[in-house]
Design a protein around this motif. Structure first.
Motif, PDB file in Angstrom:
ATOM      1  N   ILE A   6       0.840  -1.191   0.000  1.00 33.66           N
ATOM      2  CA  ILE A   6       0.000   0.000   0.000  1.00 33.66           C
ATOM      3  C   ILE A   6       0.878   1.245   0.000  1.00 33.66           C
ATOM      4  O   ILE A   6       1.841   1.322   0.765  1.00 33.66           O
ATOM      5  N   LEU A   7       0.581   2.186  -0.895  1.00 31.23           N
ATOM      6  CA  LEU A   7       1.303   3.446  -1.005  1.00 31.23           C
ATOM      7  C   LEU A   7       0.290   4.587  -1.053  1.00 31.23           C
ATOM      8  O   LEU A   7      -0.911   4.353  -1.193  1.00 31.23           O
ATOM      9  N   ALA A   8       0.776   5.820  -0.983  1.00 32.71           N
ATOM     10  CA  ALA A   8      -0.098   6.994  -1.095  1.00 32.71           C
ATOM     11  C   ALA A   8       0.568   8.037  -1.977  1.00 32.71           C
ATOM     12  O   ALA A   8       1.778   8.217  -1.936  1.00 32.71           O
ATOM     13  N   HIS A  23      -8.347  14.720  13.718  1.00 34.28           N
ATOM     14  CA  HIS A  23      -8.965  13.563  14.378  1.00 34.28           C
ATOM     15  C   HIS A  23      -8.015  12.686  15.184  1.00 34.28           C
ATOM     16  O   HIS A  23      -8.463  11.754  15.840  1.00 34.28           O
ATOM     17  N   GLY A  24      -6.730  12.903  15.100  1.00 34.70           N
ATOM     18  CA  GLY A  24      -5.779  12.034  15.797  1.00 34.70           C
ATOM     19  C   GLY A  24      -5.417  10.823  14.943  1.00 34.70           C
ATOM     20  O   GLY A  24      -5.472  10.883  13.710  1.00 34.70           O
ATOM     21  N   ALA A  25      -5.066   9.740  15.593  1.00 30.69           N
ATOM     22  CA  ALA A  25      -4.632   8.516  14.893  1.00 30.69           C
ATOM     23  C   ALA A  25      -5.762   7.987  14.000  1.00 30.69           C
ATOM     24  O   ALA A  25      -6.940   8.032  14.365  1.00 30.69           O
ATOM     25  N   GLU A  61       1.499   6.136   5.854  1.00 33.19           N
ATOM     26  CA  GLU A  61       1.647   7.330   6.682  1.00 33.19           C
ATOM     27  C   GLU A  61       1.303   7.042   8.148  1.00 33.19           C
ATOM     28  O   GLU A  61       0.668   7.848   8.814  1.00 33.19           O
ATOM     29  N   GLY A  62       1.715   5.865   8.621  1.00 30.63           N
ATOM     30  CA  GLY A  62       1.490   5.498  10.018  1.00 30.63           C
ATOM     31  C   GLY A  62       0.092   5.017  10.323  1.00 30.63           C
ATOM     32  O   GLY A  62      -0.252   4.793  11.487  1.00 30.63           O
TER      33      GLY A  62
END
Length: 121
Positions: A6-8, A23-25, A61-62
């Motif tokens: 998976i990439l962005a 929104h946080g995590a 992205e975490g």
């Protein structure tokens, strides 16, 4: 070298950053046809319940990215690339009120890449 499932794109990274600030995590779940077709849906981390029928393809992205195990059987040979497009989707994904929506581009892995893929969890 490890190949990512998976990439962005840069636009998706920028939107994920904005959504994290609001929104946080976060987490993603690739819809299997409900609501907005097969769009990736973004939730506050833990808001979407995953279970034994879901697999984690990795992180973008975490943010953990999940898909149903059945759907993964069809997509296991494909690298997923999260992108953004203007327009309001019909899902419950966090970006919808911003007038944009995530969507998936795909690229089939080469034979060599398939041998370097990490296991899904």
């Amino acid at each position: 070298m490890q190949i990512q499932r998976i990439l962005a794109t840069e636009k998706a990274v920028a939107l994920i950053t904005t959504l994290k600030q609001l929104h946080g995590a976060l987490m993603f779940h690739q819809s299997g046809g409900c609501c907005d077709g097969s769009s990736p849906m973004c939730f506050e981390d833990g808001e979407f319940r995953t279970g034994d029928s879901d697999v984690c393809l990795g992180e973008v992205e975490g943010c953990r990215f999940y898909m149903s195990r059945d759907q993964f059987e069809y997509w296991q040979h494909t690298q997923l690339i999260i992108d953004v497009t203007p327009g309001r989707g019909s899902s419950f994904s966090l970006e919808i009120p911003l007038g944009v929506r995530f969507f998936i581009r795909g690229r089939v892995f080469s034979g060599d890449e398939l041998s370097m893929l990490p296991e899904v969890g």
